[in-house]
Design an enzyme around this catalytic site. Structure first.
Site, PDB file in Angstrom:
ATOM      1  N   ASP A   1      -6.594   1.426   0.928  1.00 43.90           N
ATOM      2  CA  ASP A   1      -6.565   1.418   2.094  1.00 43.90           C
ATOM      3  C   ASP A   1      -7.901   1.035   2.865  1.00 43.90           C
ATOM      4  O   ASP A   1      -8.637   0.542   2.236  1.00 43.90           O
ATOM      5  CB  ASP A   1      -6.122   2.999   2.845  1.00 43.90           C
ATOM      6  CG  ASP A   1      -7.181   3.895   2.386  1.00 43.90           C
ATOM      7  OD1 ASP A   1      -8.237   3.342   1.617  1.00 43.90           O
ATOM      8  OD2 ASP A   1      -7.195   5.027   2.931  1.00 43.90           O
TER       9      ASP A   1
ATOM     10  N   LYS B   1       0.694  -1.143  -0.095  1.00 45.63           N
ATOM     11  CA  LYS B   1       0.152   0.085  -0.109  1.00 45.63           C
ATOM     12  C   LYS B   1       0.950   1.287   0.028  1.00 45.63           C
ATOM     13  O   LYS B   1       0.703   2.145  -0.733  1.00 45.63           O
ATOM     14  CB  LYS B   1      -1.068  -0.117   1.374  1.00 45.63           C
ATOM     15  CG  LYS B   1      -1.813   1.231   1.282  1.00 45.63           C
ATOM     16  CD  LYS B   1      -2.695   1.246   2.680  1.00 45.63           C
ATOM     17  CE  LYS B   1      -1.898   1.805   3.710  1.00 45.63           C
ATOM     18  NZ  LYS B   1      -2.690   1.985   4.763  1.00 45.63           N
TER      19      LYS B   1
END
Length: 219
Positions: free
Chosen positions: A138, A120
């Site tokens: 997220d 991420k």
């Protein structure tokens, strides 16, 4: 979600926020990297308050190494998990100095070898600073993707893969920011603002009718 609806979905998000950007404050790739590392389980507002004090003193890998671990902790102690994050930042800075002449690598492989940097974080840096068509999933994007049926999936990896496939190419560069901001301010976890949502009629979440959206079948 149908292909035509996906096109309209992002057209509306773009109209609402023509030039979306991360709410983390930065000027260089390194500043963005550190801000994203600090943002795990922390708010962007909290991170910005810490970096506003840290960056004028040290905003390069060597400067932070010269500062040292204990001093670095005093600058980021208001952020959750600051002890672990400080250790990872020092290790990351050492690798950047030793292997990349103090520069942040612009490849996924290079970024993911840095301590504390997962997929991420790498995707955020690649997309936001280096302009690569990546998708950093997220908690907000995961929720929006599943709730709206834009790209449902049981894991972050599945949602990421689906989003990359279904989002039209002309929206992919800014899609990350649009989805995060939509999830943060409208499609909230506990009290989604369905009655104010600009894409509510395209949303596949049946429970949205309980949050102020009239049922088109009944109206």
């Amino acid at each position: 979600m149908k292909k035509a609806n996906i096109e309209e979905f992002f057209a509306r998000l773009k109209a609402q926020r023509p030039e979306p950007r991360t709410e983390l404050e930065y000027t260089t790739a390194f500043e963005l990297l550190i801000a994203v590392l600090l943002s795990a389980q922390a708010t962007d507002v909290g991170v910005n308050k810490a970096t506003a004090i840290l960056y004028p003193i040290a905003n390069t890998p060597q400067a932070i190494l010269d500062m040292g671990l204990d001093t670095l902790k005093t600058y980021i102690k208001t952020i959750g998990l600051f002890n672990t994050k400080a250790v990872n930042i020092i290790k990351t800075c050492q690798i950047l100095v030793d292997k990349y002449q103090g520069e942040v690598p612009n490849t996924r492989e290079g970024l993911e070898e840095l301590p504390g940097v997962g997929r991420k974080t790498a995707n955020v840096v690649l997309n936001t600073f280096f302009g690569q068509p990546t998708m950093a999933v997220d908690t907000h994007i995961f929720r929006v993707s599943n709730r709206t049926t834009l790209a449902p999936g049981k894991t972050v990896e599945l949602v990421e893969d689906k989003l990359i496939k279904v989002i039209p190419k002309h929206y992919i560069m800014d899609a990350h920011h649009w989805l995060i901001l939509h999830g943060r301010y409208t499609c909230k976890a506990r009290s989604p603002l369905c009655g104010e949502c600009i894409v509510s009629d395209l949303c596949g979440w049946k429970e949205r009718f309980d949050y102020g959206v009239s049922n088109p079948i009944e109206s």
